[in-house]
Enzyme design. Structure first.
Site, PDB file in Angstrom:
ATOM      1  N   GLU A 184      -1.839  -1.148  -3.953  1.00 36.25           N
ATOM      2  CA  GLU A 184      -2.819  -0.983  -2.569  1.00 36.25           C
ATOM      3  C   GLU A 184      -3.687  -2.713  -2.190  1.00 36.25           C
ATOM      4  O   GLU A 184      -4.219  -2.561  -2.889  1.00 36.25           O
ATOM      5  CB  GLU A 184      -3.575  -0.091  -2.714  1.00 36.25           C
ATOM      6  CG  GLU A 184      -2.897   1.505  -2.526  1.00 36.25           C
ATOM      7  CD  GLU A 184      -3.525   2.877  -2.636  1.00 36.25           C
ATOM      8  OE1 GLU A 184      -4.651   2.443  -1.631  1.00 36.25           O
ATOM      9  OE2 GLU A 184      -3.291   3.791  -2.311  1.00 36.25           O
ATOM     10  N   GLU A 241      -4.644   6.444  -8.683  1.00 34.05           N
ATOM     11  CA  GLU A 241      -6.370   6.524  -8.506  1.00 34.05           C
ATOM     12  C   GLU A 241      -6.983   7.748  -9.539  1.00 34.05           C
ATOM     13  O   GLU A 241      -7.649   8.843  -8.623  1.00 34.05           O
ATOM     14  CB  GLU A 241      -7.062   6.805  -6.909  1.00 34.05           C
ATOM     15  CG  GLU A 241      -6.399   5.150  -6.042  1.00 34.05           C
ATOM     16  CD  GLU A 241      -7.167   5.376  -4.889  1.00 34.05           C
ATOM     17  OE1 GLU A 241      -8.816   5.765  -4.967  1.00 34.05           O
ATOM     18  OE2 GLU A 241      -7.226   3.784  -4.905  1.00 34.05           O
TER      19      GLU A 241
END
Ligand code: AHR
Length: 550
Positions: free
Chosen positions: A349, A214
């Protein structure tokens, strides 16, 4: 007529001509047509991967209980977890994060345990962790569980390790050294000797490496251009030791096309980037917004894991169903630069994210209960990956235990498998099989979304073939209607069919320590009639059919 539509019509017309016209039984509500002769691609077993982060109760309490624990363990790792993971053939596990990864120094987690430093865990910044201050490894990381323990966990379960490297706060050299620690041959480097001193003379041969996590957020707040430049620095040279490394770039949140375009634009502009180890582009997609389109506020739009109504049920499935569009859009964007599509999507994810309050223990940050609704979310997501087998190379459910879309909940000596575990068990037959085209025709579900009519598909799923066995998995999202389903197999004859179903009378049904089998699969009657199979697909269910082909 659009070229794609023309080709699709031509293929369907061709299939009908070869196999005869479609004449469906009058008593069925829905039809599924499996086109065995239309392969999509091999379903990578790695689509069935799991994710474990140093957050809340995932590692400490979930995976790691310690060697001196009374809880049955293998080298400190919870035995029951290992046994259950083996049952579903977990192919790959991602670690150590998540956001934690970009604050983690791998050197803290190797060497004698007694000498490992205690550090502040990334998640101490989270409001959920604030109440735990001064308590436990959730706030102050003990580093008892490090690279050696993780690789041992992988070996015990039969999974491949997928390590996420720290790009925000460590240097490329330290990344190289982590690769060296893991992969350099016995006796070859100083780090190989540190590894050997811990009892691991032979290299770990870690193949999958995430380059940050991220990076648009907790992994550095980079712009896509800045991240592209960091990505170059981190991946320009990495020691190999004969291992075919696979590097995974930190891709978008949800369907952020801008992040993908700008990253690839920058990476592929002069001087052109040509590293064949760059094989994966990560995507994260959580389903959390049950705000009925009124708000996108992170705190106000999340719902409860256990207290929800029928609209919340459909809204959650709708959120998860966005995965299909994400996969298509991201794939198309990547293809503008990586024209041969060497780089696959890695959805490392995914899962529902409910509001806090149902965690088993206050230390389980982002822990939540898992109902039959979450099982349907997981199933429809896995079906989406199977249908896009040529695009999705890996995927990790977030997370394995005690966090978000968990397969397991554990606290101290108690342990249970959630309905998600059963979905993974049912879907394991797809691993490594050839995905084949399947057409669904079922009446849509209609529901009232705060006074307005809303719709959702009636049935959806995926099919794959391995040898003479065809596996079909299907989700029926309808909360009240069982669907009489006729399944036609085109291009092969049927010798036998068996079914299994995961369903519950109550949409809130979930497993607890007292009732660990409240939600579990049961047999489903499947009647073979020539080239057809008839089943009754219960309301709010996931079904799996295993068909032996002649
Ligand atoms: O899975 C929990 C967190 O969600 C991860 O650490 C992060 O990558 C994501 O935002």
């Amino acid at each position: 007529m659009e070229r794609r539509q023309f080709l699709k019509n031509a293929v369907i017309a061709g299939a009908a001509a070869v196999c005869g016209p479609r004449v469906w039984g009058k008593s069925s509500d829905a039809h599924i047509e499996i086109l065995v002769g239309e392969p999509i691609g091999e379903i990578s077993p790695n689509i069935y991967g799991q994710f474990t982060e140093h957050i809340g109760g995932v590692i400490y309490d979930g995976v790691w209980v310690g060697q001196n624990s009374k809880i049955p363990n293998l080298y400190g790792i919870r035995t029951e977890l290992v046994e259950r993971m083996k049952q579903i053939h977990v192919p790959v596990i991602r670690w150590p994060g998540g956001c934690f990864a970009d604050s983690y120094d791998w050197k803290d987690g190797v060497g004698p345990t007694s000498k490992r430093p205690r550090r502040t865990n990334f998640w101490e910044v989270d409001p959920d962790a604030a109440r735990l201050h001064e308590k436990g490894p959730q706030v102050f990381e003990s580093n008892e569980f490090g690279t050696n323990e993780f690789v041992r966990f992988c070996r015990l379960t039969g999974a491949q390790p997928y390590l996420a490297a720290n790009l925000r706060s460590l240097s490329p050299l330290e990344f190289d050294h982590w690769v060296e620690y893991c992969n350099s041959p016995a006796g070859s480097t100083a780090l190989a000797e540190v590894r050997a001193a811990a009892g691991f003379a032979e290299p770990f041969q870690v193949r999958y490496w995430g380059v940050g996590n991220e990076s648009w957020g907790c992994g550095g707040n980079f712009t896509p251009e800045q991240y592209a430049s960091e990505f170059r620095r981190f991946t320009s040279w990495i020691p190999r030791y004969g291992v075919e490394l696979e590097l995974i770039g930190s891709g978008p949140s949800d369907n952020d096309i801008d992040w993908t375009h700008r990253f690839f634009e920058q990476l592929y502009s002069s001087p052109a980037y040509d590293n064949r180890s760059f094989t994966g582009w990560s995507v994260h997609h959580y389903s959390w917004n049950v705000g009925r389109g009124k708000t996108n506020d992170w705190n106000r739009s999340k719902g409860d894991a256990l207290q929800f109504d029928a609209v919340d049920w459909y809204e959650m499935l709708r959120e998860a169903n966005r995965m299909e569009q994400i996969v298509h859009d991201q794939w198309a964007a990547m293809g503008q630069y990586d024209v041969d599509h060497r780089i696959k999507l890695v959805v490392d994810e995914y899962g529902p994210w409910h509001r806090e309050g149902t965690e088993l223990d206050p230390s389980h940050i982002f822990g939540q209960q898992i109902t039959i609704r979450d099982a349907l979310v997981t199933a429809l997501t896995l079906d989406t990956f199977n249908r896009n087998a040529e695009k999705v190379g890996m995927a990790m459910c977030a997370q394995l235990v005690n966090n978000l879309n968990a397969l397991f909940l554990a606290h101290e000596d108690r342990f249970l498998a959630t309905p998600n575990f059963h979905v993974f068990a049912m879907y394991a037959a797809h691993q490594g099989a050839q995905a084949v085209r399947v057409e669904f025709s079922a009446p849509e579900v209609q529901y009232q979304r705060d006074g307005k009519q809303a719709r959702f598909w009636g049935l959806n799923g995926s099919a794959s073939r391995k040898g003479n066995v065809l596996t079909l998995t299907v989700v029926n999202p309808d909360l009240s209607k069982a669907i009489e389903t006729e399944i036609a197999i085109r291009g092969a004859s049927i010798t036998q069919a068996t079914g299994i179903v995961l369903a519950a009378q109550d949409m809130h049904a979930h497993n607890t320590f007292d009732q660990p089998d409240a939600v579990k699969p049961s047999p489903l009657a499947a009647a073979v009639n020539g080239d057809r199979v008839n089943v009754s697909t219960p309301a709010a269910s996931v079904i799996k059919l295993e068909v032996s082909l002649g």
